[in-house]
Motif scaffolding. Structure first.
Motif, PDB file in Angstrom:
ATOM      1  N   ARG A  99      11.503  35.377 -12.567  1.00 55.90           N
ATOM      2  CA  ARG A  99      12.732  34.901 -11.933  1.00 55.90           C
ATOM      3  C   ARG A  99      13.836  35.922 -12.163  1.00 55.90           C
ATOM      4  NH1 ARG A  99      13.667  28.580 -13.071  1.00 55.90           N
ATOM      5  NH2 ARG A  99      14.194  29.317 -15.164  1.00 55.90           N
ATOM      6  N   ALA A 100      14.235  36.549 -11.056  1.00 58.08           N
ATOM      7  CA  ALA A 100      15.326  37.525 -11.123  1.00 58.08           C
ATOM      8  C   ALA A 100      16.640  36.784 -11.230  1.00 58.08           C
ATOM      9  CB  ALA A 100      15.322  38.412  -9.879  1.00 58.08           C
ATOM     10  N   TRP A 101      17.576  37.378 -11.999  1.00 61.06           N
ATOM     11  CA  TRP A 101      18.925  36.837 -12.008  1.00 61.06           C
ATOM     12  C   TRP A 101      19.477  36.950 -10.588  1.00 61.06           C
ATOM     13  CZ3 TRP A 101      17.777  34.513 -15.931  1.00 61.06           C
ATOM     14  CH2 TRP A 101      17.512  35.058 -17.170  1.00 61.06           C
ATOM     15  N   PRO A 102      20.019  35.859 -10.036  1.00 57.37           N
ATOM     16  CA  PRO A 102      20.310  35.852  -8.604  1.00 57.37           C
ATOM     17  C   PRO A 102      21.659  36.426  -8.196  1.00 57.37           C
ATOM     18  CG  PRO A 102      20.641  33.665  -9.540  1.00 57.37           C
ATOM     19  CD  PRO A 102      20.128  34.526 -10.654  1.00 57.37           C
ATOM     20  N   VAL A 103      22.464  36.873  -9.136  1.00 56.97           N
ATOM     21  CA  VAL A 103      23.791  37.404  -8.809  1.00 56.97           C
ATOM     22  C   VAL A 103      23.888  38.841  -9.304  1.00 56.97           C
ATOM     23  CG1 VAL A 103      26.275  37.186  -9.255  1.00 56.97           C
ATOM     24  CG2 VAL A 103      24.888  35.136  -8.857  1.00 56.97           C
ATOM     25  N   TRP A 104      24.374  39.753  -8.434  1.00 58.45           N
ATOM     26  CA  TRP A 104      24.581  41.141  -8.847  1.00 58.45           C
ATOM     27  C   TRP A 104      26.072  41.383  -9.028  1.00 58.45           C
ATOM     28  CZ3 TRP A 104      27.607  43.913  -5.493  1.00 58.45           C
ATOM     29  CH2 TRP A 104      27.663  43.479  -4.172  1.00 58.45           C
ATOM     30  N   THR A 105      26.393  42.456  -9.749  1.00 62.18           N
ATOM     31  CA  THR A 105      27.792  42.781 -10.040  1.00 62.18           C
ATOM     32  C   THR A 105      28.043  44.262  -9.779  1.00 62.18           C
ATOM     33  OG1 THR A 105      27.247  43.198 -12.367  1.00 62.18           O
ATOM     34  CG2 THR A 105      28.002  40.986 -11.806  1.00 62.18           C
ATOM     35  N   GLU A 106      29.318  44.623  -9.653  1.00 70.18           N
ATOM     36  CA  GLU A 106      29.691  46.023  -9.490  1.00 70.18           C
ATOM     37  C   GLU A 106      31.119  46.227  -9.971  1.00 70.18           C
ATOM     38  OE1 GLU A 106      29.537  47.193  -5.405  1.00 70.18           O
ATOM     39  OE2 GLU A 106      30.979  45.715  -4.733  1.00 70.18           O
ATOM     40  N   ASN A 107      31.597  47.474  -9.859  1.00 71.57           N
ATOM     41  CA  ASN A 107      32.943  47.840 -10.302  1.00 71.57           C
ATOM     42  C   ASN A 107      33.205  47.449 -11.753  1.00 71.57           C
ATOM     43  OD1 ASN A 107      34.049  49.109  -7.943  1.00 71.57           O
ATOM     44  ND2 ASN A 107      34.037  47.089  -6.964  1.00 71.57           N
ATOM     45  N   GLY A 108      32.175  47.626 -12.589  1.00 75.37           N
ATOM     46  CA  GLY A 108      32.331  47.405 -14.014  1.00 75.37           C
ATOM     47  C   GLY A 108      32.047  45.992 -14.474  1.00 75.37           C
ATOM     48  N   TRP A 109      31.936  45.047 -13.537  1.00 78.06           N
ATOM     49  CA  TRP A 109      31.622  43.675 -13.924  1.00 78.06           C
ATOM     50  C   TRP A 109      30.155  43.577 -14.334  1.00 78.06           C
ATOM     51  CZ3 TRP A 109      34.653  39.141 -13.993  1.00 78.06           C
ATOM     52  CH2 TRP A 109      35.995  39.347 -13.685  1.00 78.06           C
ATOM     53  N   LYS A 110      29.889  42.681 -15.277  1.00 77.00           N
ATOM     54  CA  LYS A 110      28.518  42.431 -15.729  1.00 77.00           C
ATOM     55  C   LYS A 110      28.243  40.935 -15.602  1.00 77.00           C
ATOM     56  CE  LYS A 110      28.631  46.237 -19.092  1.00 77.00           C
ATOM     57  NZ  LYS A 110      30.069  46.610 -19.041  1.00 77.00           N
ATOM     58  N   GLY A 111      26.993  40.572 -15.569  1.00 76.21           N
ATOM     59  CA  GLY A 111      26.645  39.166 -15.428  1.00 76.21           C
ATOM     60  C   GLY A 111      25.346  38.831 -16.117  1.00 76.21           C
ATOM     61  N   PHE A 112      25.162  37.540 -16.410  1.00 81.17           N
ATOM     62  CA  PHE A 112      23.873  37.062 -16.913  1.00 81.17           C
ATOM     63  C   PHE A 112      23.722  35.599 -16.525  1.00 81.17           C
ATOM     64  CE2 PHE A 112      26.930  36.638 -20.337  1.00 81.17           C
ATOM     65  CZ  PHE A 112      26.708  35.383 -20.878  1.00 81.17           C
ATOM     66  N   THR A 113      22.490  35.178 -16.330  1.00 76.57           N
ATOM     67  CA  THR A 113      22.206  33.854 -15.804  1.00 76.57           C
ATOM     68  C   THR A 113      22.236  32.804 -16.906  1.00 76.57           C
ATOM     69  OG1 THR A 113      20.938  34.732 -13.960  1.00 76.57           O
ATOM     70  CG2 THR A 113      20.460  32.475 -14.617  1.00 76.57           C
ATOM     71  N   VAL A 114      22.811  31.640 -16.558  1.00 82.32           N
ATOM     72  CA  VAL A 114      22.835  30.489 -17.464  1.00 82.32           C
ATOM     73  C   VAL A 114      21.601  29.624 -17.246  1.00 82.32           C
ATOM     74  CG1 VAL A 114      24.078  28.372 -18.050  1.00 82.32           C
ATOM     75  CG2 VAL A 114      25.344  30.482 -17.583  1.00 82.32           C
TER      76      VAL A 114
END
Length: 835
Positions: A543-558
């Motif tokens: 299961r891939a994390w479904p949201v991508w980020t850019e411009n320095g933002w980072k993300g991780f799935t809950v």
């Protein structure tokens, strides 16, 4: 001629038309003089890039009586004739099927021939390289690199073993390190383009065969220099011709601040050791590519090390596992921030606790297979009786989610052991208290006659909502090299693959969090034999994390659709979210809508301290968090009422309700804008976007859900609470998506029931029983600089109402709570209101 084209294709934005004027191509002839080889070129095939052929290869059939078949590089160099026809006619239809049959591109091709008899032939390259690892039970795999792959002058050695990995180059590269367990050992660095690797994983997960996306960006020796004396002198290195290392076996890469700020190592460190020879342990500073012999640590036949969480910042605790040699499992407790003599030091080795420390031996019985359990202690006496020891102790790995727990594999007993350590330290960074420390250990593999045997390398993955304690992956050290996965208690054991080269698999490593997947989805494994190599394994449940980020933002799935907590399973179509702090500050309680036709609201509880640690890990650029933080999930409401609380229906799932498409939502804090201003309770509000078109309010403290009968029915998107600057009323903007299309204002009287009588009920005290409805009257401003003033009316049929077919979400400014935004899909507008 054989022509190579490079096209530029331009299109208008947002799926617009092809722009021929802005498009074009460059073309180059690459065959050269046909008198010296290939002529009458007919069918051609360009194969995928590989580490040996960075731009792929071009195969060409000749259309003539000899039907010759040629291969060359795309620039025309390296031209070789590989065959032809014996029937006096052309060859044709050349096609590379290597990736479809488990080989490296350019290894296996199909070609046709004309003439009599006409036919189809398989062509097999003299350099054909089969992928050395097979998979089963839904798992898929593809090869990263193989023995003999080159990058310039650097060539990958054989006998791949331990693997490490981390994200480098500002998030662009997955930097992998792999040991070569040769008698002239080395560590290779294989750099993978992260975006392309993610694309390759997605291709394979989708069942499209081996990936067509090239992702190997380069390779070299992992270290640029090494030191035998803690950095006093250095030897420059470019290959194993510059060193005399012996059989680097398993390995670990440790993230900086491994278990939280200043806990564990403080630098990115790759550790490995010699399984024989001089028996040295080494630490690689991954940032500088400096390799250190750890003189302060003992010599032995090293298999691997595992880092334990000391729960404080002054020490590191390393389990040292020999394969043979002393046979004794050991514990190094290192003091951070001091040199070997105890003087303060900020050097790489000192700040990571690798210069000064104490060595202990694990004392305790080796448990019997299956249900065996033992307790143990630590001693400094290497000759003590009852030490935890064995002739073929193998790999060790710590649980990322409970990092005082560890697995150890044992070939001698076919055992997989789970340790649970207690490490005690005096207060305020004081000394290790061996007497107050100890461990429990249990064997979890059971009878090897029924599956896993000869366990060698092991990997314990991070906890997920589907695997609350993570999973354990194990390589077998035998001719079949089988690869297994199981739960940490030994249940759920499944074989997922093995080797096709008659040798062990090794070096298993979970890289899921580094490539944007849930733990246990994407792993690397090595294999020995010929060719030795590194393979990506992809879970059937990846299961891939479904949201991508850019411009320095980072993300991780809950959490993801399908995650479970006992009998409760998260539904799909996540939409509106609310959150508040609960349980005396220990929990971030989130609520999320499911915009299904049988709608519901889930409550997902997050351990607040662990979530804060996870955010810190991600903010520091260490990939997806290793700290587990999901504490539980359930339906957000325990009961609901359609009649203001006169009667109730108990709820455990959406099987107990008939709600429709809960869209956006808001959670409102008690005393939202100050004492008694706004709502006085913690309230989550949402509505049905269609169906019966009801609005609902959830009392978050009691988990009671109320249909708001006093408020209108419509196709509800969301609501926004405005500050009335007084205590007697609430003001709610009601935003429909479709339906009436009209944005509305509810002004509710607090403290009275629907008939105006004083009441302290939940709905009454929050102004949700008696009130008046108004419509916003004003023009919808034009894009960009449009501005309009408006008023309120009770006339739903008035002209000039603020309305639109696709009015969407609304939200109040927390700092100026008479201001609000509204989104409008119909006009692509974002509107700021000032009430």
């Amino acid at each position: 001629g054989v022509y190579v084209f490079d096209f530029t294709l331009a299109f208008a934005a947002d799926g617009g038309a092809f722009d021929a004027a802005a498009s074009g191509f460059a073309v180059k002839e690459v065959n050269g003089d046909p008198a010296f080889g290939l002529n009458a070129p007919d069918n051609g095939e360009w194969t995928a890039a590989t580490p040996r052929h960075r731009e792929g290869q071009v195969f060409v059939n000749e259309d003539n009586g000899s039907g010759e078949i040629w291969v060359m590089n795309p620039d025309g160099t390296g031209k070789v004739r590989i065959g032809g026809t014996s029937v006096g006619a052309e060859s044709s239809g050349i096609l590379d099927v290597s990736n479809l049959v488990g080989y490296e591109a350019g290894s296996v091709l199909l070609t046709a021939n004309q003439g009599t008899p006409s036919g189809m032939t398989v062509l097999v390259s003299p350099d054909a390289r089969a992928w050395p690892v097979w998979t089963e039970n839904g798992w898929k795999g593809f090869t990263v690199a193989l023995q003999g792959d080159r990058d310039g002058a650097y060539e990958l050695d054989g006998i791949f073993d331990g693997i490490g990995a981390f994200v480098a180059d500002g998030g662009r590269t997955l930097r992998t390190q792999v040991n070569h367990e040769t008698k002239d050992a080395s560590v290779s660095e294989i750099n993978l383009d992260l975006a392309n690797l993610q694309a390759a994983v997605a291709e394979v997960a989708a069942g499209r065969g081996a990936p067509k996306t090239p992702f190997v960006a380069g390779m070299r020796l992992a270290y640029a220099r090494w030191t035998a004396d803690h950095g006093a002198t250095w030897t420059a290195t470019q290959s194993n011709a510059d060193t005399e290392f012996y059989r680097f076996c398993s390995s670990q890469n440790f993230a900086p601040h491994t278990f939280g700020a200043n806990r564990g190592f403080v630098d990115e460190i790759y550790m490995t050791g010699e399984e024989g020879g001089q028996g040295r342990l080494f630490a690689l500073d991954s940032a500088t590519r400096d390799l250190y012999h750890l003189q302060s640590l003992p010599l032995d036949n090293w298999e691997n090390v595992a880092l334990l969480d000391t729960a404080e910042e002054a020490h590191v605790a390393l389990i040292l596992a020999p394969d043979g040699g002393s046979t004794k499992v050991q514990l190094w407790v290192g003091e951070k921030g001091v040199d070997a003599d105890g003087n303060p030091s900020a050097s790489f080795l000192a700040r990571n606790g690798l210069l000064r420390g104490a060595l202990y031996y694990l004392k305790g019985a080796v448990p019997a297979a299956g249900t065996g359990h033992a307790d143990g202690a630590f001693t400094t006496d290497a000759a003590a009786e009852g030490l935890f020891a064995g002739k073929k102790m193998e790999d060790v790995d710590t649980s990322p989610s409970e990092p005082t727990k560890m697995i150890l594999c044992n070939q001698e007993t076919d055992g997989v052991y789970v340790f649970d350590f207690t490490l005690a330290f005096a207060a305020d960074g004081g000394a290790f208290d061996a007497a107050a420390s100890g461990f429990a250990v249990k064997e979890v593999n059971g009878d090897p006659a029924f599956g896993l045997n000869a366990p060698d390398n092991g990997e314990w993955t991070a906890a997920t909502p589907r695997h609350r304690e993570g999973q354990v992956f194990v390589n077998e050290d035998n001719g079949s090299g089988e690869i297994w996965v199981m739960n940490p208690d030994g249940t759920g054991k499944v074989r997922i693959g093995g080797t096709s080269v008659g040798a062990e698999s090794s070096g298993i490593l979970d890289v899921s969090n580094l490539v944007g997947y849930e733990a246990g989805s994407v792993l690397l494994t090595a294999n020995q034999g010929t060719p030795s190599g590194m393979t990506v394994l992809v879970s059937p449940d990846a299961r891939a994390w479904p949201v991508w980020t850019e411009n320095g933002w980072k993300g991780f799935t809950v959490a993801l659709q399908g995650d479970r907590d006992g009998a409760y399973e998260l539904d799909g179509i996540f939409d509106g979210i609310g959150a508040f702090v609960a349980d005396g500050g220990r929990t971030l309680r989130t609520q999320v809508n499911h915009e299904t036709k049988d709608a519901s609201v889930s409550e997902i509880n997050l351990d607040l301290a662990n979530l804060q640690a996870a955010v810190a890990e991600v903010a520091a650029g260490r990939g997806a968090p290793k700290t587990p933080f999901v504490a539980g999930m359930r339906l957000a409401y325990a009961r609901w009422t359609a009649d203001h609380g006169a009667t109730w229906t108990a709820t455990q799932s959406n099987a107990d309700t008939e709600f429709y498409r809960f869209c956006s939502s808001q959670n409102f804090a008690p005393h939202t804008f100050g004492a008694n201003r706004g709502f006085v309770d913690e309230i989550y509000m949402t509505g049905e976007e269609g169906g019966q078109g009801r609005l609902f309010a959830l009392d978050s403290a009691t988990r009671d859900l109320y249909h708001l009968q006093s408020l209108p029915l419509d196709n509800w998107e969301n609501v926004a609470l405005l500050d009335t600057a007084e205590e007697a009323h609430v003001a709610l903007i009601l935003a429909p998506d479709g339906g009436s299309t009209k944005v509305q204002l509810w002004v509710g009287e607090k403290g009275v029931d629907a008939d105006g009588n004083p009441s302290a009920s939940f709905l009454a005290r929050n102004g949700l029983l008696r009130g008046a409805l108004y419509y916003l009257k004003g023009a919808v401003p034009a894009a960009g600089t449009g501005h309009a003033d408006g008023a309120f009316t009770t006339d739903a049929a008035a002209e000039g109402l603020f309305a639109g077919k696709k009015m969407e979400d609304v939200d109040t400014s927390p700092s100026e709570p008479t201001k609000m935004i509204l989104c409008n899909q119909e006009t692509d507008g974002v509107y700021v209101f000032d009430f």
